[in-house]
Design a protein around this motif. Structure first.
Motif, short mmCIF file in Angstrom:
data_model
loop_
_atom_site.label_atom_id
_atom_site.label_comp_id
_atom_site.label_asym_id
_atom_site.label_seq_id
_atom_site.Cartn_x
_atom_site.Cartn_y
_atom_site.Cartn_z
N THR A 24 -6.94 -7.01 6.09
CA THR A 24 -7.56 -6.92 7.42
C THR A 24 -9.09 -6.80 7.34
N CYS A 45 -7.13 -2.81 1.46
CA CYS A 45 -6.13 -3.18 2.46
C CYS A 45 -5.32 -4.35 1.89
N ARG A 46 -4.08 -4.08 1.52
CA ARG A 46 -3.26 -5.14 0.94
C ARG A 46 -2.93 -6.21 1.97
N CYS A 47 -2.89 -5.83 3.25
CA CYS A 47 -2.59 -6.82 4.29
C CYS A 47 -3.79 -7.72 4.57
N GLN A 53 -2.46 -4.19 10.51
CA GLN A 53 -1.24 -4.97 10.32
C GLN A 53 -0.15 -3.96 9.99
N CYS A 54 0.16 -3.78 8.69
CA CYS A 54 1.15 -2.74 8.41
C CYS A 54 0.61 -1.38 8.82
N GLY A 55 -0.71 -1.23 8.76
CA GLY A 55 -1.36 -0.01 9.25
C GLY A 55 -1.48 1.11 8.24
N TYR A 56 -0.87 0.94 7.09
CA TYR A 56 -0.79 2.05 6.14
C TYR A 56 -2.16 2.48 5.63
N CYS A 57 -3.05 1.52 5.44
CA CYS A 57 -4.38 1.87 4.89
C CYS A 57 -5.34 2.32 5.97
N GLN A 58 -4.95 2.16 7.25
CA GLN A 58 -5.96 2.23 8.30
C GLN A 58 -6.52 3.62 8.56
N MET A 99 0.82 -1.22 0.00
CA MET A 99 0.00 0.00 0.00
C MET A 99 0.85 1.26 0.00
S1 FES Z 1 -3.02 -2.86 7.19
FE1 FES Z 1 -1.53 -2.95 5.61
S2 FES Z 1 -2.62 -2.23 3.90
FE2 FES Z 1 -4.14 -2.36 5.42
#
Ligand code: FES
Ligand code: FES
Lengths: 721, 169
Positions: free
Chosen positions: B139, B135-137, B99-104, A336
């Motif tokens: 979630t 969300c690529r991770c 998770q990675c949190g980037y989209c959150q 992302m």
């Molecule tokens: S938590 Fe990683 S892209 Fe959504």
């Protein structure tokens, strides 16, 4: 100093996980000081530090990219320090040789190995600190060590408590114990029990800092215009119109790409579209992914390849031959957070702020590209907005450092989504001929012949130049790459070393020579090989008229770990009795020492596949943080569903056709099935969970689609005709 | 060049921008508010979602001039105080969504807008409101649960006696 040939070979061991090849060259210089080295702090090892004020600081030597190491590794240290993991300060570690991975020989996060390989080391490091604090307190209070306990950052004694700060001076004067006793599993307070994510709060408030968020005074934004086809370079460019645009500072040629530098990203991006570039086509001009697939099919028909595994005698393969051709395409990582790095180059130093999985490799790559020495370069890691293997490569750090070096400005280089989609190192496209012989309804052999390019070959070629000592002639790098490529474990991992039992089993590998950039993509070779293997196993069950679960059990040894997860998943998902109108498919796969089985339930309407539910069982040893294990399985399943239902990167004339999320679609909320995860109880040391949730999904889904439609889909992404 | 004046998380901002600059880059670069993320730049992923007078917009594709005189809320402006979380953030924590949190940030802003319009959304409502956020991770299953949980929390949240509900435990 000289590096003996023997050592050299030893340190270039090829790895089963297929992840990396290591070059340990640190022997010649003395070890640098520990991170944050501070005369007033207790710091018996590189991992942990107790400051004069009693703060416990953990160096996070693996990067957090969503997989949970920020919490998992901290939990390991917390267990031995007997303190709530939330009380420990966690810092992203800069490079230190002690953080080199014992299997990969470089400081790297990958191969789902962080917990597995840190389980002992980190607990020992923390137990050492704990023992020194206790010993110091015992001396100070003049009591027996056995009368003291640690609790939440305090030393508890009969009359009360001491803070770590109270004993730090004394503790610093003590020598570290040579042996430490680790907490025994039945006494664990946090391992297996802690259910928070330490990084979650910052991630829900927007305060978590990713590479893209780093601020540096007066840094300028840069974007790069790269050749549309891989390997092409700018011959000439006209930036007159671009330079006249608002905020633009400079437009320069940086190693064949054109860097547009402006006050802000948007200005740089706007100006970039006004630069006219004449490109010189690269060596991959003319290359098409369809032609590459056709080439692999012809290789499979004409070449015998290199034998990778053979079990049993060929004469056992009696009966009628049955074979099937399977294919998977290139895939992009599509993290992302697009690639980015902020670089500041001074006369005698380079600093880079970014998120990267392999700072050790990046240090060498930057040194090689800029002429600085590794010791002059510092990489400050941040939270990664996704990694999935993409951020093992140092390309974007090198670019930022070079633009900063050549322009003289502090530079924040930001890739667009289009740059990211077209400048990736893709999951290799690969084709396999699966074959079996069947006699009297008994499968007498199982064979796989793989035709695929080699990630290892490319990766070694890419990084060896930066990791090998200068005196090794360039020619040898190429040889080494070639050597690595022809036996690339990633090409066949998951097809070999299974515990399926058939009278004759054989796997061969034909390397396809192509240099479209390929790389490590979440679960690497397993991502496609599980699809080939577990789909074909399903075909064999059908062919011999057996239930897919029973067929597998019939061909597994009694003590197989596969059996356990298979039985459990069958039980949990109600194998054989799907919901009305739904059909089930099953698959099991081992990767990175972790065993995962999944049952997928689907229905089909108007040739469209609807995935209703995925039930997943995982055996990963001790689940240090069970909730994170579940999250990784859920996330792995969603990631794999994208690949199974949508993922396809195509190359025409050396250029990737996809550009953004409208033509490289990712699974969305409305397409996400219900997911149920069960973790097998285990007393074994932990194994990885970041990747192993991915491989079984595609075959389980394809098998369900077969059950529903009678169509055996042997190509990803799955499309009903 | 254009003069821009708007309210950001309750505070007035006045600055000069290049005409046509998307709001995302004004926020991230000129105002150093980096909680709002860049994912695609084409309105396809939702990472850049903020609220314009309470409505979710994709700030990567929204010219900043259009927010003149309006109210913008970003992830940084959601929590009522430093140590109190918005119920949606609280639910996200309880379900360990990131998770990675980037989209959150974008996910949370979309969820807040959904719950404002519909205080107890069904799974279908959630699908409709949230499918613009990638969300690529992966979630999504937890986002769904967290939205249901946030709906429960919000009921209490808007009653003055229980404004502490968001506090971190
Ligand atoms: S938590 Fe990683 S892209 Fe959504
Ligand atoms: S960055 Fe705005 S929608 Fe993707």
């Amino acid at each position: 100093m000289s590096l003996s040939r023997r050592n050299f070979i030893k340190s270039t061991a090829l790895l089963g996980g297929g992840l990396a090849i290591g070059f340990n060259l640190s022997g010649c210089s003395k070890a640098p000081p520990y991170p944050n080295m501070n005369a007033t702090a207790l710091q018996p090892n590189a991992y942990l530090q107790v400051t004069a004020s009693g703060e416990v600081i953990l160096q996070l030597h693996k990067v957090e990219m969503g997989q949970g190491v920020f919490t998992g590794l901290t939990t390991l240290a917390a267990e031995e320090l007997k303190m709530d993991p939330a009380l420990i300060t966690v810092q992203h570690a800069e490079f230190h040789p002690d953080f080199r991975d014992p299997e990969f020989y470089v400081m790297i996060t990958g191969g789902s190995s962080s917990l597995r390989l840190s389980y002992q080391t980190l607990r020992e490091a923390a137990a050492t600190v704990a023992a020194m604090l206790i010993a110091a307190a015992a001396q100070q209070l003049n009591v027996a060590e056995s009368s003291l306990n640690l609790h939440d950052g305090k030393i508890i004694h009969a009359q009360g408590e001491l803070g770590f700060a109270d004993v730090i001076v004394r503790a610093r004067g003590m020598s570290a114990p040579s042996v430490v006793t680790l907490t025994s599993p039945q006494d664990f307070q946090y391992i297996g029990k802690y259910d928070q994510r330490l990084d979650a709060r910052a991630k829900v408030t927007g305060s978590s800092q990713f590479g893209l968020d780093v601020q540096y005074p007066n840094a300028l934004s840069a974007v790069l215009l790269r050749s549309p086809d891989f390997g092409g370079k700018a011959k000439s460019f006209d930036a007159i119109a671009a330079l006249a645009k608002s905020g633009v500072r400079s437009v320069i040629n940086v190693d064949g790409a054109i860097a547009v530098i402006a006050d802000t990203y948007w200005q740089a991006r706007q100006a970039a579209s006004a630069v006219k570039v004449e490109w010189e086509k690269g060596p991959l001009a003319g290359v098409n992914s369809d032609a590459l697939r056709a080439e692999r099919h012809s290789l499979l028909a004409t070449e015998s390849g290199k034998n990778v595994e053979e079990i049993g005698d060929p004469s056992a393969a009696s009966g009628v031959l049955f074979d099937a051709l399977y294919d998977v395409p290139y895939l992009a990582h599509a993290t992302m957070e697009p690639m980015n790095a902020l670089a500041v180059v001074k006369s005698d130093s380079i600093e880079v702020w970014t998120g990267n999985q392999a700072p050790d490799i990046a240090l060498s790559a930057i040194a090689d590209a800029t002429g600085f020495s590794r010791e002059q370069i510092r990489i400050h890691n941040q939270m990664l907005g996704g990694g999935f293997g993409r951020r093992i490569l140092p390309d974007y750090l090198v670019e930022a450092a070079r633009v900063a070096q050549l322009s003289g400005y502090p530079i924040k280089l930001v890739w667009s989504r289009e740059d990211d989609m077209r400048g990736d190192f893709y999951r290799p496209n690969s084709s396999v001929k699966m074959s079996a012989t069947v006699e009297a309804n008994v499968v007498t052999s199982l064979q796989a012949k793989v035709a695929a390019p080699s990630i290892m070959g490319q990766f070694v070629g890419e990084v060896s130049n930066t990791l090998l000592p200068q005196w090794i002639p360039d020619g040898l790098h190429g040889k080494l790459a070639g050597l690595a490529a022809s036996s690339d474990p990633a090409a066949t991992e998951g097809l070999i070393e299974t515990d399926y039992q058939f009278p004759y089993m054989r796997t061969d590998y034909i390397m396809q020579e192509t240099s479209i950039p390929i790389g490590y993509w979440r679960s690497v070779g397993h991502s496609q090989n599980a699809f080939f293997m577990e789909s074909f196993i399903d075909e064999l069950a059908v062919k011999t008229g057996q239930d897919a679960l029973q067929f597998r059990l019939n061909h597994l040894p009694v003590d197989s770990r596969r059996r356990k997860v298979l039985k459990e998943v069958a039980d949990k998902a109600g194998w054989g009795s799907p919901a009305a109108g739904q059909f089930q498919g099953l698959a099991v796969h081992e990767s990175f020492h972790t065993m995962v089985a999944q049952i997928v339930s689907v229905s089909i309407e108007d040739k469209k596949i609807k995935v209703h539910k995925v039930v997943c069982v995982v055996d990963c040893g001790v689940a240090v943080n069970p909730d994170i294990v579940r999250g990784q399985m859920e996330g792995g399943i969603v990631f794999a569903l994208t690949a199974a239902l949508k993922g396809n990167i195509s190359v025409v004339d050396g250029a990737v056709q996809q550009s953004n999320f409208h033509n490289y679609e990712l699974l969305r909320m409305n397409e996400t099935p219900e997911i149920e995860v069960h973790i097998l109880e285990s007393a074994e040391a932990p194994t990885g969970v970041g990747e192993p949730g991915v491989p079984p999904l595609a075959p389980a889904l394809a098998n369900a689609v077969y059950a529903a439609s009678g169509q055996r889909l042997r190509q990803l992404p799955l499309k009903l005709v | 060049m254009a003069e821009l004046s708007f309210t950001l998380n309750g505070q007035t901002q006045a600055l000069t921008i290049d005409s046509g600059t998307p709001l995302l880059w004004v926020l991230r670069e000129q105002l150093a508010m980096t909680g709002t993320k860049f994912g695609c730049g084409m309105g396809l992923c939702g990472a850049c979602t903020v609220h314009l007078d309470g409505q979710p917009i994709r700030s990567c594709s929204y010219p900043a001039e259009f927010v003149n005189g309006k109210n913008i809320t970003t992830i940084e402006g959601l929590a009522p105080t430093e140590d109190t979380l918005h119920p949606v953030q609280q639910a996200w924590l309880e379900m360990s969504v990131p998770q990675c949190g980037y989209c959150q940030s974008g996910q949370i802003m979309s969820a807040v807008a959904l719950l404002k319009a519909n205080s107890s959304p069904s799974d279908d409502d959630i699908d409709k409101a949230m499918s613009g956020n990638i969300c690529r991770c992966g979630t999504y299953p937890r986002i769904r649960k967290a939205i249901h949980r946030a709906a429960e929390l919000s009921v209490q949240y808007y009653q003055p006696a229980t404004t502490e509900v968001g506090a971190e435990s």
